[in-house]
Design an enzyme around this catalytic site. Structure first.
Site, PDB file in Angstrom:
ATOM      1  N   CYS A 160      -8.203  42.567  24.596  1.00  0.00           N
ATOM      2  CA  CYS A 160      -7.814  42.742  23.187  1.00  0.00           C
ATOM      3  C   CYS A 160      -8.683  43.813  22.564  1.00  0.00           C
ATOM      4  O   CYS A 160      -8.195  44.819  22.072  1.00  0.00           O
ATOM      5  CB  CYS A 160      -7.927  41.413  22.468  1.00  0.00           C
ATOM      6  SG  CYS A 160      -6.625  40.320  23.043  1.00  0.00           S
ATOM      7  N   ARG A 180      -6.534  46.009  20.073  1.00  0.00           N
ATOM      8  CA  ARG A 180      -5.074  46.163  19.946  1.00  0.00           C
ATOM      9  C   ARG A 180      -4.426  44.952  19.304  1.00  0.00           C
ATOM     10  O   ARG A 180      -3.342  45.048  18.714  1.00  0.00           O
ATOM     11  CB  ARG A 180      -4.427  46.387  21.325  1.00  0.00           C
ATOM     12  CG  ARG A 180      -4.581  45.227  22.246  1.00  0.00           C
ATOM     13  CD  ARG A 180      -3.752  45.295  23.523  1.00  0.00           C
ATOM     14  NE  ARG A 180      -4.061  44.119  24.319  1.00  0.00           N
ATOM     15  CZ  ARG A 180      -3.497  42.936  24.167  1.00  0.00           C
ATOM     16  NH1 ARG A 180      -2.548  42.741  23.266  1.00  0.00           N
ATOM     17  NH2 ARG A 180      -3.872  41.898  24.901  1.00  0.00           N
ATOM     18  N   HIS A 221      -3.200  39.245  13.186  1.00  0.00           N
ATOM     19  CA  HIS A 221      -2.277  38.146  12.912  1.00  0.00           C
ATOM     20  C   HIS A 221      -2.958  36.801  12.691  1.00  0.00           C
ATOM     21  O   HIS A 221      -4.078  36.570  13.140  1.00  0.00           O
ATOM     22  CB  HIS A 221      -1.246  38.045  14.047  1.00  0.00           C
ATOM     23  CG  HIS A 221      -1.866  38.041  15.421  1.00  0.00           C
ATOM     24  ND1 HIS A 221      -2.015  39.203  16.159  1.00  0.00           N
ATOM     25  CD2 HIS A 221      -2.383  37.057  16.173  1.00  0.00           C
ATOM     26  CE1 HIS A 221      -2.586  38.906  17.320  1.00  0.00           C
ATOM     27  NE2 HIS A 221      -2.836  37.614  17.346  1.00  0.00           N
ATOM     28  N   TYR A 223      -1.646  32.911  13.431  1.00  0.00           N
ATOM     29  CA  TYR A 223      -0.552  32.118  14.029  1.00  0.00           C
ATOM     30  C   TYR A 223      -0.044  31.102  12.990  1.00  0.00           C
ATOM     31  O   TYR A 223      -0.810  30.652  12.131  1.00  0.00           O
ATOM     32  CB  TYR A 223      -1.046  31.386  15.281  1.00  0.00           C
ATOM     33  CG  TYR A 223      -1.245  32.302  16.473  1.00  0.00           C
ATOM     34  CD1 TYR A 223      -0.188  32.592  17.340  1.00  0.00           C
ATOM     35  CD2 TYR A 223      -2.473  32.887  16.727  1.00  0.00           C
ATOM     36  CE1 TYR A 223      -0.363  33.440  18.437  1.00  0.00           C
ATOM     37  CE2 TYR A 223      -2.670  33.731  17.819  1.00  0.00           C
ATOM     38  CZ  TYR A 223      -1.599  33.999  18.671  1.00  0.00           C
ATOM     39  OH  TYR A 223      -1.777  34.835  19.751  1.00  0.00           O
ATOM     40  N   SER A 282      -3.912  29.347  20.666  1.00  0.00           N
ATOM     41  CA  SER A 282      -2.650  29.586  21.382  1.00  0.00           C
ATOM     42  C   SER A 282      -2.906  30.224  22.726  1.00  0.00           C
ATOM     43  O   SER A 282      -3.507  31.301  22.788  1.00  0.00           O
ATOM     44  CB  SER A 282      -1.759  30.525  20.558  1.00  0.00           C
ATOM     45  OG  SER A 282      -1.483  29.924  19.324  1.00  0.00           O
TER      46      SER A 282
HETATM   47  N1  MHF Z   1      -4.935  33.082  21.043  1.00  0.00           N
HETATM   48  C1  MHF Z   1      -6.105  33.603  21.447  1.00  0.00           C
HETATM   49  N2  MHF Z   1      -7.030  33.894  20.501  1.00  0.00           N
HETATM   50  C2  MHF Z   1      -8.232  34.412  20.876  1.00  0.00           C
HETATM   51  O1  MHF Z   1      -9.053  34.672  19.968  1.00  0.00           O
HETATM   52  C3  MHF Z   1      -8.499  34.664  22.266  1.00  0.00           C
HETATM   53  C4  MHF Z   1      -7.521  34.337  23.214  1.00  0.00           C
HETATM   54  N3  MHF Z   1      -6.336  33.802  22.782  1.00  0.00           N
HETATM   55  N4  MHF Z   1      -7.729  34.496  24.550  1.00  0.00           N
HETATM   56  C5  MHF Z   1      -8.895  35.211  25.032  1.00  0.00           C
HETATM   57  C6  MHF Z   1     -10.069  35.090  24.151  1.00  0.00           C
HETATM   58  C7  MHF Z   1     -10.776  33.759  24.118  1.00  0.00           C
HETATM   59  N5  MHF Z   1     -11.327  33.753  22.759  1.00  0.00           N
HETATM   60  C8  MHF Z   1     -11.609  32.582  22.071  1.00  0.00           C
HETATM   61  C9  MHF Z   1     -11.254  31.357  22.612  1.00  0.00           C
HETATM   62  C10 MHF Z   1     -11.528  30.191  21.934  1.00  0.00           C
HETATM   63  C11 MHF Z   1     -12.166  30.252  20.701  1.00  0.00           C
HETATM   64  C12 MHF Z   1     -12.463  28.948  19.994  1.00  0.00           C
HETATM   65  O2  MHF Z   1     -11.920  27.921  20.319  1.00  0.00           O
HETATM   66  N6  MHF Z   1     -13.356  28.961  19.035  1.00  0.00           N
HETATM   67  C13 MHF Z   1     -13.700  27.780  18.249  1.00  0.00           C
HETATM   68  C14 MHF Z   1     -14.769  26.935  18.875  1.00  0.00           C
HETATM   69  C15 MHF Z   1     -15.761  27.663  19.725  1.00  0.00           C
HETATM   70  C16 MHF Z   1     -16.811  26.776  20.392  1.00  0.00           C
HETATM   71  O3  MHF Z   1     -16.819  25.542  20.212  1.00  0.00           O
HETATM   72  O4  MHF Z   1     -17.661  27.353  21.114  1.00  0.00           O
HETATM   73  C17 MHF Z   1     -14.106  28.218  16.854  1.00  0.00           C
HETATM   74  O5  MHF Z   1     -14.035  27.371  15.960  1.00  0.00           O
HETATM   75  O6  MHF Z   1     -14.495  29.387  16.685  1.00  0.00           O
HETATM   76  C18 MHF Z   1     -12.543  31.480  20.161  1.00  0.00           C
HETATM   77  C19 MHF Z   1     -12.258  32.642  20.845  1.00  0.00           C
HETATM   78  C20 MHF Z   1     -10.931  34.938  22.066  1.00  0.00           C
HETATM   79  N7  MHF Z   1      -9.700  35.243  22.727  1.00  0.00           N
HETATM   80  O1  LIG Z   2     -11.343  39.135  21.988  1.00  0.00           O
HETATM   81  C1  LIG Z   2     -10.205  38.687  21.710  1.00  0.00           C
HETATM   82  C2  LIG Z   2      -9.326  38.263  22.692  1.00  0.00           C
HETATM   83  C3  LIG Z   2      -8.124  37.806  22.323  1.00  0.00           C
HETATM   84  N1  LIG Z   2      -7.747  37.766  21.015  1.00  0.00           N
HETATM   85  C4  LIG Z   2      -6.410  37.236  20.678  1.00  0.00           C
HETATM   86  C5  LIG Z   2      -5.385  38.152  20.108  1.00  0.00           C
HETATM   87  C6  LIG Z   2      -4.085  37.459  20.487  1.00  0.00           C
HETATM   88  O2  LIG Z   2      -3.830  36.398  19.559  1.00  0.00           O
HETATM   89  C7  LIG Z   2      -4.399  36.843  21.839  1.00  0.00           C
HETATM   90  C8  LIG Z   2      -4.001  37.721  22.990  1.00  0.00           C
HETATM   91  O3  LIG Z   2      -2.624  37.771  23.089  1.00  0.00           O
HETATM   92  P1  LIG Z   2      -1.806  39.091  23.504  1.00  0.00           P
HETATM   93  O4  LIG Z   2      -0.395  38.591  23.661  1.00  0.00           O
HETATM   94  O5  LIG Z   2      -2.376  39.561  24.812  1.00  0.00           O
HETATM   95  O6  LIG Z   2      -1.956  40.093  22.399  1.00  0.00           O
HETATM   96  O7  LIG Z   2      -5.824  36.713  21.842  1.00  0.00           O
HETATM   97  C9  LIG Z   2      -8.625  38.163  20.035  1.00  0.00           C
HETATM   98  O8  LIG Z   2      -8.331  38.109  18.824  1.00  0.00           O
HETATM   99  N2  LIG Z   2      -9.822  38.637  20.418  1.00  0.00           N
END
Ligand code: MHF
Ligand SMILES: O=c1ccn([C@H]2C[C@H](O)[C@@H](COP(=O)(O)O)O2)c(=O)[nH]1
Length: 283
Positions: A160, A180, A221, A223, A282
């Site tokens: 991303c 992106r 965005h 969600y 998501s």
């Molecule tokens: N939909 C989506 N959004 C994202 O931000 C994202 C992805 N997918 N896939 C790849 C990575 C993974 N990232 C993530 C994944 C999970 C959290 C999350 O659950 N954060 C919570 C709790 C974090 C914790 O307990 O350590 C939060 O409240 O910030 C944040 C960023 C960012 N990226």
């Molecule tokens: O560092 C990150 C990694 C992921 N994201 C978010 C942005 C989108 O919601 C999803 C990735 O979905 P795509 O369909 O590949 O765009 O993860 C983020 O904000 N920051």
């Protein structure tokens, strides 16, 4: 923090609903937003209108710099953020290139540190940049890219925040980072911390001063299942003053980052925050 809240409000006010095929959800979306952080002045862009798990964000960027490609490695330095994409993403689970539990495939730092050359072999983009910057060299192309369209089928998710371009002016290092796709409630909370820390760490290990970091977001965005808590809870809160990030000054080389750095080498002073909000994630 004000910049972050302005973007959230802009999406609520001006956003357009877009169907996202990959997640099966609708996203309220705006295109193009620019953020900037004065890293030299210590303006740490941490969200205060909910509790931020900032150490997980730093762990993620350290994992990228190390070239991690496995959710277990990310967990071992302090973040579970890759668990869902490695192990719950239907398309990836059915992908013959997935090497088993926790494998993320060819993503982010794994790509940048082993960037395939069309004529064979690979390049370690990060090492080249660190070597140049350490000698005060800026060839106007000091670009750390995680983006390889010919290799997307080998990884669980396309990057991303996919490009980090470093520049030197005088004795000061600048960074332009491009993203992106941005999940503003969850991902951006982490990505702002990562851009700041990337510039601060790169300046520290190359002997330069930190200047400003410019963070360009393209598709921003919220969600559909995140909109109510953002609009009705987070955006109703008053931000607190920004905290200060302290990085262990003993971190002096890329090898230090690769070998012994842990989340104990990062400390926050004065972090005041509102209660946690759990936003849906998501996959
Ligand atoms: N939909 C989506 N959004 C994202 O931000 C994202 C992805 N997918 N896939 C790849 C990575 C993974 N990232 C993530 C994944 C999970 C959290 C999350 O659950 N954060 C919570 C709790 C974090 C914790 O307990 O350590 C939060 O409240 O910030 C944040 C960023 C960012 N990226
Ligand atoms: O560092 C990150 C990694 C992921 N994201 C978010 C942005 C989108 O919601 C999803 C990735 O979905 P795509 O369909 O590949 O765009 O993860 C983020 O904000 N920051």
């Amino acid at each position: 923090m004000d910049q972050y809240l302005k973007l959230c409000q802009r999406i609520v006010d001006e956003g357009v609903w877009v169907n996202n095929e990959r997640t099966g959800k609708r996203c309220l979306t705006v295109i193009n937003h620019d953020l900037s952080y004065d890293v030299g002045a210590g303006e740490f862009p941490l969200v205060t209108t909910r509790k931020s798990f900032w150490k997980a964000a730093i762990a993620e960027i350290i994992g990228y710099l190390r070239g991690y490609d496995n959710a277990a490695d990310f967990r071992s330095i302090g973040t579970k953020t890759w668990d869902a994409n490695a192990n719950q993403n239907e398309a990836w689970l059915n992908n013959p290139h997935r090497k088993g539990e926790d494998d993320c495939g060819f993503i982010y730092g794994k790509v940048a540190r082993n960037f395939p050359k069309p004529d064979g072999g690979s390049v370690d983009l990060l090492k080249q940049i660190v070597d140049d910057l350490s000698q005060g060299k800026d060839n106007r192309g000091e670009i750390l890219t995680f983006y390889h369209p010919g290799a997307f089928h080998l990884g669980c998710l396309r990057p991303c925040m996919y490009s980090h371009h470093f520049s030197i002016l005088g004795d000061t290092l600048y960074l332009n980072s491009t993203q992106r796709s941005c999940d503003v409630p969850l991902g951006l909370n982490f990505n702002m911390v990562q851009v700041y820390v990337l510039l601060a760490l790169m300046a520290q290990i190359t002997g330069l001063k930190s200047g400003k970091a410019y963070h360009k977001l393209v598709n921003c965005h919220i969600y559909e299942d995140q909109l109510a808590p953002m609009r009705d809870i987070q955006l109703q809160r008053e931000p607190f003053p920004s905290p200060t990030l302290k990085i262990n000054p003993d971190i002096k080389t890329l090898q230090d980052i690769e070998t012994w750095v842990t989340m104990d080498d990062f400390e926050l002073e004065g972090y005041q925050y509102h209660p946690a909000i759990q936003y849906p994630f998501s996959v």
